[in-house]
Design a protein around this motif. Structure first.
Motif, short mmCIF file in Angstrom:
data_model
loop_
_atom_site.label_atom_id
_atom_site.label_comp_id
_atom_site.label_asym_id
_atom_site.label_seq_id
_atom_site.Cartn_x
_atom_site.Cartn_y
_atom_site.Cartn_z
N LEU A 27 -30.19 17.48 28.36
CA LEU A 27 -29.78 17.60 26.96
C LEU A 27 -28.60 18.58 26.87
O LEU A 27 -28.74 19.71 26.45
CB LEU A 27 -30.94 18.08 26.09
CG LEU A 27 -30.66 18.02 24.58
CD1 LEU A 27 -30.41 16.58 24.15
CD2 LEU A 27 -31.79 18.62 23.80
N SER A 28 -27.45 18.10 27.26
CA SER A 28 -26.24 18.91 27.18
C SER A 28 -25.55 18.67 25.84
O SER A 28 -25.88 17.73 25.11
CB SER A 28 -25.28 18.52 28.31
OG SER A 28 -24.90 17.16 28.17
N LYS A 29 -24.60 19.51 25.52
CA LYS A 29 -23.84 19.32 24.29
C LYS A 29 -23.06 18.01 24.34
O LYS A 29 -22.89 17.34 23.32
CB LYS A 29 -22.88 20.49 24.07
CG LYS A 29 -22.18 20.42 22.72
CD LYS A 29 -21.38 21.68 22.43
CE LYS A 29 -20.72 21.61 21.06
NZ LYS A 29 -19.96 22.84 20.75
N GLU A 30 -22.62 17.64 25.55
CA GLU A 30 -21.88 16.38 25.69
C GLU A 30 -22.74 15.18 25.31
O GLU A 30 -22.28 14.25 24.64
CB GLU A 30 -21.38 16.23 27.14
CG GLU A 30 -20.27 17.18 27.53
CD GLU A 30 -20.73 18.61 27.71
OE1 GLU A 30 -21.96 18.83 27.90
OE2 GLU A 30 -19.88 19.52 27.62
N ARG A 31 -24.01 15.21 25.73
CA ARG A 31 -24.92 14.12 25.37
C ARG A 31 -25.18 14.08 23.87
O ARG A 31 -25.27 13.02 23.26
CB ARG A 31 -26.26 14.27 26.10
CG ARG A 31 -26.29 13.66 27.50
CD ARG A 31 -27.72 13.50 27.96
NE ARG A 31 -28.45 12.56 27.13
CZ ARG A 31 -29.76 12.62 26.87
NH1 ARG A 31 -30.46 13.62 27.34
NH2 ARG A 31 -30.34 11.71 26.13
N TYR A 65 -30.55 22.27 18.13
CA TYR A 65 -30.02 23.49 17.52
C TYR A 65 -29.65 24.53 18.57
O TYR A 65 -28.85 25.44 18.28
CB TYR A 65 -31.05 24.08 16.55
CG TYR A 65 -31.09 23.40 15.21
CD1 TYR A 65 -30.00 23.46 14.34
CD2 TYR A 65 -32.22 22.69 14.80
CE1 TYR A 65 -30.03 22.83 13.10
CE2 TYR A 65 -32.25 22.06 13.55
CZ TYR A 65 -31.15 22.13 12.72
OH TYR A 65 -31.18 21.51 11.50
N TRP A 66 -30.20 24.41 19.75
CA TRP A 66 -29.83 25.33 20.83
C TRP A 66 -28.37 25.16 21.20
O TRP A 66 -27.69 26.10 21.62
CB TRP A 66 -30.73 25.08 22.04
CG TRP A 66 -30.40 25.96 23.22
CD1 TRP A 66 -29.63 25.65 24.29
CD2 TRP A 66 -30.83 27.30 23.42
NE1 TRP A 66 -29.55 26.70 25.17
CE2 TRP A 66 -30.28 27.74 24.65
CE3 TRP A 66 -31.63 28.18 22.68
CZ2 TRP A 66 -30.51 29.01 25.15
CZ3 TRP A 66 -31.84 29.46 23.20
CH2 TRP A 66 -31.29 29.85 24.41
N HIS A 67 -27.83 23.92 21.04
CA HIS A 67 -26.45 23.62 21.41
C HIS A 67 -25.51 23.57 20.21
O HIS A 67 -24.31 23.84 20.33
CB HIS A 67 -26.38 22.26 22.13
CG HIS A 67 -27.13 22.22 23.42
ND1 HIS A 67 -26.59 22.67 24.61
CD2 HIS A 67 -28.38 21.78 23.71
CE1 HIS A 67 -27.47 22.51 25.58
NE2 HIS A 67 -28.57 21.97 25.07
N VAL A 68 -26.02 23.17 19.04
CA VAL A 68 -25.19 22.98 17.84
C VAL A 68 -25.86 23.66 16.66
O VAL A 68 -27.03 23.40 16.38
CB VAL A 68 -24.99 21.48 17.53
CG1 VAL A 68 -24.05 21.32 16.35
CG2 VAL A 68 -24.44 20.74 18.74
N ALA A 69 -25.12 24.51 15.95
CA ALA A 69 -25.73 25.32 14.89
C ALA A 69 -26.11 24.50 13.66
O ALA A 69 -27.17 24.70 13.08
CB ALA A 69 -24.77 26.44 14.48
N ASP A 70 -25.24 23.57 13.25
CA ASP A 70 -25.50 22.80 12.03
C ASP A 70 -24.68 21.52 12.05
O ASP A 70 -23.94 21.24 13.00
CB ASP A 70 -25.19 23.63 10.78
CG ASP A 70 -23.79 24.24 10.80
OD1 ASP A 70 -22.87 23.61 11.34
OD2 ASP A 70 -23.62 25.37 10.29
N LYS A 71 -24.79 20.75 10.96
CA LYS A 71 -24.10 19.46 10.90
C LYS A 71 -22.60 19.63 10.89
O LYS A 71 -21.87 18.82 11.50
CB LYS A 71 -24.57 18.68 9.67
CG LYS A 71 -23.99 17.26 9.60
CD LYS A 71 -24.60 16.46 8.46
CE LYS A 71 -23.99 15.07 8.38
NZ LYS A 71 -24.62 14.25 7.33
N ASN A 72 -22.09 20.64 10.21
CA ASN A 72 -20.64 20.87 10.18
C ASN A 72 -20.09 21.10 11.57
O ASN A 72 -19.04 20.57 11.94
CB ASN A 72 -20.31 22.06 9.28
CG ASN A 72 -20.41 21.72 7.81
OD1 ASN A 72 -20.33 20.56 7.43
ND2 ASN A 72 -20.59 22.74 6.98
N GLU A 73 -20.80 21.90 12.35
CA GLU A 73 -20.36 22.15 13.72
C GLU A 73 -20.43 20.87 14.55
O GLU A 73 -19.56 20.61 15.40
CB GLU A 73 -21.22 23.24 14.36
CG GLU A 73 -20.75 23.62 15.77
CD GLU A 73 -21.59 24.72 16.39
OE1 GLU A 73 -21.82 24.67 17.62
OE2 GLU A 73 -22.00 25.63 15.64
#
Length: 238
Positions: A27-31, A65-73
């Motif tokens: 579960l990377s940010k790229e995925r 949420y560990w990789h992305v803070a919110d929907k805007n990000e």
């Protein structure tokens, strides 16, 4: 028995650690970004929720949420990803005018494929994606020898043309597709042209004149023709 219990416990902890590491790698940010792009393309921005994303990735929202803070990000990350692919395809040592055309067409095609990108670029122009496009255009204008006093205006005109036409093209495509998808592009444009041809000749002489050309025009070629016209105008201030 006590030694065996300790061994079992240690073995269990090791296995748990290995599973955690594998899950973290998977579960990377790229995925996450790739899955978000798929949702945005098929369901639009309203369909992109962390619940939908978690279901697609077969994980929990907390892991995302560990990789992305919110929907805007997340929206910023997906837009950055799409535009970064566009910019990496532009040959660094290409002739400046050709590089500008490549950037323009790359952004046009990206917004055509991912209509939500155009809205996101306009909504948050300070993000990396917009900065990359603006810098890519402005840097080439500098290499073309455009005077410093005219560079900002020239780059802004090109940027606004690219985003405006690309966004309108994507909107037109949605209108055509929303026409019950029962007609192809040529038929759709032909129906519009037929309406133009029936307009009052005294009030709409130009539209009646070009009505025959409208169904056969190519959006990408017309877009590039506009870029060429702007570049020709910019050349007069060099």
């Amino acid at each position: 028995m006590e030694r065996r219990s300790i061994n079992v416990k240690i073995g269990s902890m090791t296995a748990k650690k290995q599973r955690t590491e594998r899950r973290s790698d998977a579960l990377s940010k790229e995925r996450i970004v790739a899955a978000a792009i798929e949702i945005l393309d098929t369901e639009g921005e309203s369909g992109l929720t962390f619940r939908a994303l978690a279901a697609r990735l077969a994980t929990g929202s907390g892991a995302i949420y560990w990789h992305v803070a919110d929907k805007n990000e997340l929206l910023a990350a997906t837009t950055d990803h799409v535009i970064a692919r566009v910019m990496t395809r532009v040959i660094g040592d290409a002739e400046p005018s050709e590089a500008i055309r490549a950037i323009a067409l790359g952004v046009f095609d990206a917004i055509d494929e991912h209509p939500w990108v155009g809205a996101q670029l306009s909504r948050e122009p300070w993000r990396t994606a917009m900065l990359q496009i603006f810098e890519g255009i402005g840097g080439r204008l500098q290499r073309l020898g455009v005077p410093e006093a005219a560079q900002f205006d020239a780059a802004s005109v090109l940027l606004n043309y690219i985003l405006g036409v690309a966004g309108q093209n994507a909107a037109n495509a949605r209108i055509a597709a929303g026409d019950a998808a029962r007609t192809d592009r040529m038929t759709f444009l032909g129906a519009v042209a037929a309406r133009w041809a029936r307009l009052d000749a005294a009030e709409y002489p130009f539209l009646r004149q070009v009505s025959a050309q409208f169904p056969k025009h190519d959006d990408r070629e017309q877009f590039l023709a506009g870029v060429a016209l702007i570049l020709a105008g910019i050349a007069t201030v060099r």
